[in-house]
Design a protein around this motif. Structure first.
Motif, PDB file in Angstrom:
ATOM      1  N   LEU A 103       0.827  -1.201   0.000  1.00 45.74           N
ATOM      2  CA  LEU A 103       0.000   0.000   0.000  1.00 45.74           C
ATOM      3  C   LEU A 103       0.865   1.256   0.000  1.00 45.74           C
ATOM      4  O   LEU A 103       0.664   2.174  -0.803  1.00 45.74           O
ATOM      5  N   SER A 104       1.845   1.302   0.891  1.00 46.05           N
ATOM      6  CA  SER A 104       2.749   2.454   0.952  1.00 46.05           C
ATOM      7  C   SER A 104       3.581   2.576  -0.319  1.00 46.05           C
ATOM      8  O   SER A 104       3.779   3.679  -0.849  1.00 46.05           O
ATOM      9  N   LEU A 105       4.071   1.447  -0.824  1.00 42.93           N
ATOM     10  CA  LEU A 105       4.879   1.453  -2.039  1.00 42.93           C
ATOM     11  C   LEU A 105       4.090   2.007  -3.225  1.00 42.93           C
ATOM     12  O   LEU A 105       4.597   2.830  -3.997  1.00 42.93           O
ATOM     13  N   ALA A 106       2.846   1.564  -3.368  1.00 47.42           N
ATOM     14  CA  ALA A 106       2.010   2.022  -4.483  1.00 47.42           C
ATOM     15  C   ALA A 106       1.733   3.521  -4.391  1.00 47.42           C
ATOM     16  O   ALA A 106       1.747   4.232  -5.411  1.00 47.42           O
ATOM     17  N   LEU A 107       1.479   4.027  -3.180  1.00 49.62           N
ATOM     18  CA  LEU A 107       1.215   5.460  -3.009  1.00 49.62           C
ATOM     19  C   LEU A 107       2.428   6.303  -3.389  1.00 49.62           C
ATOM     20  O   LEU A 107       2.299   7.360  -4.018  1.00 49.62           O
ATOM     21  N   LEU A 109       5.069   5.347  -5.411  1.00 44.39           N
ATOM     22  CA  LEU A 109       5.396   5.214  -6.829  1.00 44.39           C
ATOM     23  C   LEU A 109       4.358   5.877  -7.727  1.00 44.39           C
ATOM     24  O   LEU A 109       4.700   6.526  -8.722  1.00 44.39           O
ATOM     25  N   GLY A 110       3.086   5.722  -7.364  1.00 45.94           N
ATOM     26  CA  GLY A 110       2.021   6.236  -8.218  1.00 45.94           C
ATOM     27  C   GLY A 110       1.605   7.668  -7.946  1.00 45.94           C
ATOM     28  O   GLY A 110       1.033   8.330  -8.816  1.00 45.94           O
ATOM     29  N   GLY A 111       1.904   8.162  -6.733  1.00 43.21           N
ATOM     30  CA  GLY A 111       1.455   9.502  -6.376  1.00 43.21           C
ATOM     31  C   GLY A 111       2.569  10.476  -6.068  1.00 43.21           C
ATOM     32  O   GLY A 111       2.731  11.492  -6.747  1.00 43.21           O
ATOM     33  N   VAL A 112       3.356  10.168  -5.073  1.00 49.19           N
ATOM     34  CA  VAL A 112       4.361  11.121  -4.589  1.00 49.19           C
ATOM     35  C   VAL A 112       5.413  11.430  -5.647  1.00 49.19           C
ATOM     36  O   VAL A 112       5.725  12.607  -5.913  1.00 49.19           O
ATOM     37  N   LEU A 113       5.967  10.414  -6.284  1.00 50.07           N
ATOM     38  CA  LEU A 113       7.081  10.613  -7.213  1.00 50.07           C
ATOM     39  C   LEU A 113       6.634  11.028  -8.612  1.00 50.07           C
ATOM     40  O   LEU A 113       7.432  11.563  -9.379  1.00 50.07           O
ATOM     41  N   GLU A 114       5.383  10.761  -8.958  1.00 49.15           N
ATOM     42  CA  GLU A 114       4.848  11.103 -10.288  1.00 49.15           C
ATOM     43  C   GLU A 114       5.758  10.585 -11.405  1.00 49.15           C
ATOM     44  O   GLU A 114       6.168  11.319 -12.300  1.00 49.15           O
ATOM     45  N   LEU A 115       6.066   9.302 -11.343  1.00 54.76           N
ATOM     46  CA  LEU A 115       6.944   8.693 -12.339  1.00 54.76           C
ATOM     47  C   LEU A 115       6.211   8.457 -13.659  1.00 54.76           C
ATOM     48  O   LEU A 115       5.026   8.120 -13.669  1.00 54.76           O
ATOM     49  N   THR A 116       6.932   8.619 -14.741  1.00 51.41           N
ATOM     50  CA  THR A 116       6.371   8.276 -16.051  1.00 51.41           C
ATOM     51  C   THR A 116       6.081   6.785 -16.123  1.00 51.41           C
ATOM     52  O   THR A 116       5.058   6.348 -16.648  1.00 51.41           O
ATOM     53  N   ASN A 117       7.015   6.004 -15.578  1.00 53.03           N
ATOM     54  CA  ASN A 117       6.845   4.557 -15.478  1.00 53.03           C
ATOM     55  C   ASN A 117       6.910   4.153 -14.011  1.00 53.03           C
ATOM     56  O   ASN A 117       8.013   4.006 -13.465  1.00 53.03           O
ATOM     57  N   PRO A 118       5.759   3.972 -13.343  1.00 50.01           N
ATOM     58  CA  PRO A 118       5.772   3.613 -11.916  1.00 50.01           C
ATOM     59  C   PRO A 118       6.438   2.279 -11.616  1.00 50.01           C
ATOM     60  O   PRO A 118       6.752   2.005 -10.457  1.00 50.01           O
ATOM     61  N   LEU A 119       6.658   1.461 -12.654  1.00 45.81           N
ATOM     62  CA  LEU A 119       7.291   0.158 -12.458  1.00 45.81           C
ATOM     63  C   LEU A 119       8.768   0.176 -12.849  1.00 45.81           C
ATOM     64  O   LEU A 119       9.357  -0.877 -13.107  1.00 45.81           O
ATOM     65  N   ILE A 131      10.841  -0.635   2.456  1.00 44.39           N
ATOM     66  CA  ILE A 131       9.496  -0.787   3.014  1.00 44.39           C
ATOM     67  C   ILE A 131       9.294  -2.176   3.606  1.00 44.39           C
ATOM     68  O   ILE A 131       8.879  -2.323   4.765  1.00 44.39           O
ATOM     69  N   TYR A 132       9.591  -3.218   2.833  1.00 37.68           N
ATOM     70  CA  TYR A 132       9.333  -4.578   3.303  1.00 37.68           C
ATOM     71  C   TYR A 132      10.259  -4.967   4.456  1.00 37.68           C
ATOM     72  O   TYR A 132       9.854  -5.689   5.367  1.00 37.68           O
ATOM     73  N   MET A 207      10.946   8.178   5.283  1.00 37.46           N
ATOM     74  CA  MET A 207      10.605   8.062   6.699  1.00 37.46           C
ATOM     75  C   MET A 207       9.106   7.816   6.877  1.00 37.46           C
ATOM     76  O   MET A 207       8.687   6.978   7.680  1.00 37.46           O
ATOM     77  N   ALA A 208       8.306   8.566   6.129  1.00 34.54           N
ATOM     78  CA  ALA A 208       6.848   8.427   6.260  1.00 34.54           C
ATOM     79  C   ALA A 208       6.376   7.052   5.803  1.00 34.54           C
ATOM     80  O   ALA A 208       5.538   6.416   6.462  1.00 34.54           O
ATOM     81  N   MET A 209       6.916   6.579   4.686  1.00 36.43           N
ATOM     82  CA  MET A 209       6.448   5.288   4.173  1.00 36.43           C
ATOM     83  C   MET A 209       6.938   4.141   5.052  1.00 36.43           C
ATOM     84  O   MET A 209       6.267   3.123   5.198  1.00 36.43           O
ATOM     85  N   ILE A 210       8.107   4.296   5.668  1.00 32.24           N
ATOM     86  CA  ILE A 210       8.625   3.254   6.547  1.00 32.24           C
ATOM     87  C   ILE A 210       7.750   3.117   7.791  1.00 32.24           C
ATOM     88  O   ILE A 210       7.381   2.011   8.199  1.00 32.24           O
ATOM     89  N   LEU A 211       7.419   4.245   8.428  1.00 28.50           N
ATOM     90  CA  LEU A 211       6.591   4.172   9.634  1.00 28.50           C
ATOM     91  C   LEU A 211       5.203   3.636   9.314  1.00 28.50           C
ATOM     92  O   LEU A 211       4.691   2.753  10.007  1.00 28.50           O
ATOM     93  N   SER A 212       4.595   4.153   8.250  1.00 29.33           N
ATOM     94  CA  SER A 212       3.217   3.741   7.937  1.00 29.33           C
ATOM     95  C   SER A 212       3.138   2.285   7.520  1.00 29.33           C
ATOM     96  O   SER A 212       2.234   1.553   7.940  1.00 29.33           O
ATOM     97  N   SER A 213       4.094   1.819   6.709  1.00 31.44           N
ATOM     98  CA  SER A 213       4.051   0.418   6.266  1.00 31.44           C
ATOM     99  C   SER A 213       4.291  -0.528   7.432  1.00 31.44           C
ATOM    100  O   SER A 213       3.612  -1.560   7.561  1.00 31.44           O
ATOM    101  N   GLY A 214       5.248  -0.188   8.298  1.00 31.09           N
ATOM    102  CA  GLY A 214       5.497  -1.027   9.464  1.00 31.09           C
ATOM    103  C   GLY A 214       4.319  -1.065  10.408  1.00 31.09           C
ATOM    104  O   GLY A 214       3.939  -2.132  10.913  1.00 31.09           O
ATOM    105  N   ALA A 215       3.721   0.104  10.653  1.00 26.81           N
ATOM    106  CA  ALA A 215       2.575   0.180  11.565  1.00 26.81           C
ATOM    107  C   ALA A 215       1.370  -0.571  11.017  1.00 26.81           C
ATOM    108  O   ALA A 215       0.711  -1.315  11.748  1.00 26.81           O
ATOM    109  N   ILE A 216       1.077  -0.383   9.729  1.00 27.67           N
ATOM    110  CA  ILE A 216      -0.083  -1.061   9.132  1.00 27.67           C
ATOM    111  C   ILE A 216       0.111  -2.575   9.154  1.00 27.67           C
ATOM    112  O   ILE A 216      -0.819  -3.338   9.451  1.00 27.67           O
TER     113      ILE A 216
END
Length: 232
Positions: A103-107, A109-119, A131-132, A207-216
Motif C-alpha cells: 500500500l505504501s509502495l504504491a502510493l 510510486l504512483g502519487g508522490v514521485l509522479e513517475l512516467t513509469n511507476p514500475l 518498506i518490506y 521516513m513516512a512510508m517506513i513508519l506507515s508500512s510497518g505500523a499497518i
C-alpha cells in the motif's frame, strides 16, 4: 563517488569479530553472527548482479520475481522469533507485510514521485526493499512481544504493549533524524552529489512510508491475532 575496494572491506572484520565474541560469551551462540555476516555478504553480491541485469533489461517478470522473493524471505525472517512456527502463522505474516508494505509502495510510486513509469526497477526495488524490511522488523518485534505479554496480560493489554514496542524504532528515528542521524538514502544521495535540499525531500518520503508500512503491517497482524482469539 569513492569506490570501495574489496580488500578494504576486511577492515570491518575486527569490530564484527568483537561482537561475535561477546555474542558467544553472553548468548551462547557460536555461529549466528558469522553466519549472518556471510549470508549478508553473499546475498548483497548476488543481488548486485541481479539488479545489474534487471536495470539493463527492465524485465517485468524479473521485477515481479524479485518482489515475491523479498516478501517470502521477509516473512520467514519475521516468523523466526515466535512460538507458532506453523504455515498459518507464516501466511498471516506474509499477508500483513504484503498489504501494509505494498500500500505504501504504491502510493509513493504512483502519487508522490509522479513517475512516467511507476514500475521502473530503479525506483521500485530500492523503495520496496526499505518498506518490506521495515515492515518485517515491525512485525518481528510485535509478534515476539505479543507472545511474551500474553503469558501475563489480557489480549487487549498485550496488543497495546506489542504495538507500542514495534513502533519504538520508527518513532525514535522520526525524533532523531536531522539532529542525531542522516539516514541511509539521504546520506547516499549527498555522497553522490545530490543537492541536500532535494535529498531531504526524498528522506521525508522514505521516513513516512517506513513508519506507515510497518505500523499497518503490525496492525493487521495484531487484528488477526486478537480476533481469532476472541477479543477485538
Amino acid at each position: 563517488m569513492q569506490t570501495i575496494s574489496l580488500f578494504n572491506l576486511l577492515y570491518l572484520l575486527p569490530p564484527l569479530g568483537l561482537v561475535a565474541f561477546f555474542y558467544y560469551r553472553w548468548v551462547g551462540d557460536k555461529t549466528e553472527i558469522a553466519v549472518a555476516t556471510l549470508r549478508m555478504s553473499v546475498q548483497l553480491i548476488l543481488i548486485g548482479y541481479v539488479l545489474t541485469s534487471l536495470f539493463s533489461t527492465n524485465s517485468l517478470w524479473l521485477l515481479a520475481l524479485l518482489i515475491a522473493v523479498m516478501l517470502i524471505v521477509a516473512s520467514l525472517i519475521a516468523r523466526r522469533n515466535i512460538h507458532a512456527q506453523t504455515f498459518q502463522s507464516y501466511l498471516v505474516i506474509l499477508v500483513s507485510i504484503t498489504v501494509g508494505g505494498t500500500l505504501s509502495l504504491a502510493l509513493v510510486l504512483g502519487g508522490v514521485l509522479e513517475l512516467t513509469n511507476p514500475l521502473d526497477p530503479r525506483y521500485v526495488i530500492p523503495l520496496a526493499g526499505m518498506i518490506y524490511a521495515n515492515a518485517m522488523n515491525a512485525i518481528s518485534l510485535c509478534a515476539e512481544r505479543y507472545d511474551k505479554e500474553r503469558e501475563h496480560h489480557s489480549m487487549e493489554k498485550a496488543r497495546a504493549i506489542a504495538f507500542k514496542a514495534s513502533m519504538i524504532p520508527q518513532i525514535n528515528s522520526f525524533l532523531a533524524v536531522g539532529f542525531v542521524s542522516l539516514p541511509g538514502m539521504m546520506t547516499g544521495q549527498i555522497l553522490s552529489g545530490v543537492n541536500p535540499l532535494i535529498a531531504v525531500r526524498y528522506q521525508i518520503v522514505v521516513m513516512a512510508m517506513i513508519l506507515s508500512s510497518g505500523a499497518i503491517s503490525a496492525i493487521l497482524y495484531l487484528l488477526y491475532q486478537t480476533r481469532t482469539q476472541g477479543d477485538v
